[in-house]
Design an enzyme around this catalytic site. Structure first.
Site, short mmCIF file in Angstrom:
data_model
loop_
_atom_site.label_atom_id
_atom_site.label_comp_id
_atom_site.label_asym_id
_atom_site.label_seq_id
_atom_site.Cartn_x
_atom_site.Cartn_y
_atom_site.Cartn_z
N SER A 138 0.88 -1.18 0.00
CA SER A 138 0.00 0.00 0.00
C SER A 138 0.91 1.22 0.00
O SER A 138 2.10 1.11 0.34
CB SER A 138 -0.85 -0.02 1.28
N TYR A 151 -1.93 -1.17 10.45
CA TYR A 151 -1.91 -1.30 8.98
C TYR A 151 -0.59 -0.75 8.41
O TYR A 151 0.05 -1.40 7.58
CB TYR A 151 -3.11 -0.53 8.42
P1 NAD Z 1 -11.43 -6.22 0.17
O1 NAD Z 1 -12.01 -6.12 1.54
O2 NAD Z 1 -12.28 -5.94 -1.03
O3 NAD Z 1 -10.77 -7.65 -0.06
C1 NAD Z 1 -10.04 -8.28 0.92
C2 NAD Z 1 -9.96 -9.75 0.59
O4 NAD Z 1 -9.24 -10.41 1.63
C3 NAD Z 1 -11.35 -10.42 0.53
O5 NAD Z 1 -11.32 -11.42 -0.46
C4 NAD Z 1 -11.48 -11.04 1.92
O6 NAD Z 1 -12.37 -12.14 1.96
C5 NAD Z 1 -10.04 -11.47 2.14
N1 NAD Z 1 -9.72 -11.69 3.53
C6 NAD Z 1 -9.89 -10.90 4.60
N2 NAD Z 1 -9.47 -11.51 5.72
C7 NAD Z 1 -9.03 -12.74 5.35
C8 NAD Z 1 -8.49 -13.85 6.04
N3 NAD Z 1 -8.32 -13.85 7.37
N4 NAD Z 1 -8.16 -14.94 5.32
C9 NAD Z 1 -8.35 -15.00 3.99
N5 NAD Z 1 -8.85 -13.98 3.28
C10 NAD Z 1 -9.19 -12.87 3.96
O7 NAD Z 1 -10.15 -5.26 0.21
P2 NAD Z 1 -9.19 -4.69 -0.92
O8 NAD Z 1 -9.28 -3.21 -0.84
O9 NAD Z 1 -9.37 -5.37 -2.21
O10 NAD Z 1 -7.78 -5.08 -0.27
C11 NAD Z 1 -6.91 -6.03 -0.84
C12 NAD Z 1 -5.49 -5.67 -0.46
O11 NAD Z 1 -5.15 -4.39 -1.00
C13 NAD Z 1 -5.27 -5.55 1.06
O12 NAD Z 1 -4.02 -6.10 1.40
C14 NAD Z 1 -5.28 -4.05 1.27
O13 NAD Z 1 -4.53 -3.70 2.40
C15 NAD Z 1 -4.62 -3.58 0.00
N6 NAD Z 1 -4.86 -2.17 -0.32
C16 NAD Z 1 -6.12 -1.70 -0.52
C17 NAD Z 1 -6.29 -0.36 -0.82
C18 NAD Z 1 -7.64 0.24 -1.08
O14 NAD Z 1 -7.72 1.46 -1.21
N7 NAD Z 1 -8.68 -0.51 -1.19
C19 NAD Z 1 -5.19 0.49 -0.92
C20 NAD Z 1 -3.93 -0.04 -0.71
C21 NAD Z 1 -3.77 -1.37 -0.41
#
Ligand code: NAD
Length: 256
Positions: A138, A151
């Site tokens: 991130s 985080y």
């Molecule tokens: P999201 O909530 O849409 O997806 C998260 C995924 O992780 C889902 O499939 C969920 O079921 C799974 N998950 C959660 N806990 C879990 C566990 N204990 N075991 C297995 N699976 C689990 O979120 P997202 O925004 O797509 O995030 C995905 C990644 O991207 C994360 O690592 C997040 O930190 C990172 N990220 C997101 C953003 C953003 O703005 N959305 C920005 C930077 C980084």
């Protein structure tokens, strides 16, 4: 480009992970999905792209379940060629108010799970002399924001793990890199928009504008499709010697 390869993407039932899974499947990679919630929808979307798809429901906070998932992938597909460590959760509170169990869960899911999946994937990648480990970190792996101690600590850790994995595999055909998104409108961020709207009594649109305005000069969300295209690039021959980078796709967030 990726037919005969298998990609395992953690946390790929939703958001960024699903976007990356689709982009890799469009290049012909077979897919192992993981994550909670609806499984049939994402599985059908991937299958429609004409590749094989399997699902394993490992809880990424549990090392034994991660081991079972990696063994399942090897049993179904022979090996994992592309590992995308993406599963992640968020919790927002000041350090002194941060629930201890949330700290532990974020460190386990956002950081330690990447260590476990990577250590289990590397031997087969080394044996094949080809592999890609892509860590979804991130912008919070590069800079901090208030109220996101766990985080930000976990994501800085992911960037560190990326560098060390890249150094240890540098003489081989295995590469490891991190992707550092800014705001992406997934369920993880929608919760933060909703909380902002509720706490300030403002509309969802105003909360979204405020969220972007605080951090992203582009005033635009990055999309899972754009992040998927970056993952495909890391897997392409042009990515053969990209090692240990933390590549932000963030509308100018960390350029400020
Ligand atoms: P999201 O909530 O849409 O997806 C998260 C995924 O992780 C889902 O499939 C969920 O079921 C799974 N998950 C959660 N806990 C879990 C566990 N204990 N075991 C297995 N699976 C689990 O979120 P997202 O925004 O797509 O995030 C995905 C990644 O991207 C994360 O690592 C997040 O930190 C990172 N990220 C997101 C953003 C953003 O703005 N959305 C920005 C930077 C980084």
């Amino acid at each position: 480009m990726l037919s005969n390869k298998t990609a395992l993407i953690t946390g790929s039932t939703s958001g960024i992970g699903l976007g990356i899974a689709k982009a890799l499947a469009q290049q012909g990679a077979n897919i192992v999905l993981n994550g909670f919630g609806d499984v049939d929808g994402p599985k059908a979307e991937i299958a429609a792209l004409g590749v094989r798809v399997e699902y394993h429901g490992a809880d990424m906070s549990k090392p034994a379940e991660i081991e079972a998932m990696m063994a399942f992938a090897a049993e179904r597909f022979g090996q994992v060629d592309i590992l995308v460590n993406n599963a992640g959760i968020q919790h927002v509170a000041k350090v002194e108010d941060f629930p201890v169990e949330k700290w532990d869960a974020i460190l386990a899911i956002n950081l330690s799970s990447a260590f476990h999946a990577t250590r289990l994937a590397l031997p087969a990648m080394r044996a094949a002399n080809w592999g890609r480990v892509i860590n979804v970190a991130s912008v919070h792996g590069l800079v901090g924001s208030a109220e996101k101690s766990a985080y930000v600590a976990a994501k800085h850790g992911v960037v560190g793990l990326t560098k060390v994995t890249a150094l240890e595999t540098a003489p081989t055909g295995v590469t490891c890199n991190a992707i550092c998104p800014g705001w992406v409108l997934t369920p993880l961020v929608q919760k933060q928009v909703d909380a902002k709207a509720a706490s300030q009594g403002i509309s969802n649109e105003d909360a979204t504008r405020q969220l972007l305005g605080e951090k992203e000069p582009s005033m635009q969300f990055t999309t899972p499709e754009e992040l998927g295209a970056l993952a495909v690039f890391f897997c392409s021959p042009a990515g053969n010697n990209i090692r240990g980078v933390a590549w932000n796709m963030d509308g100018g967030w960390v350029a400020q």
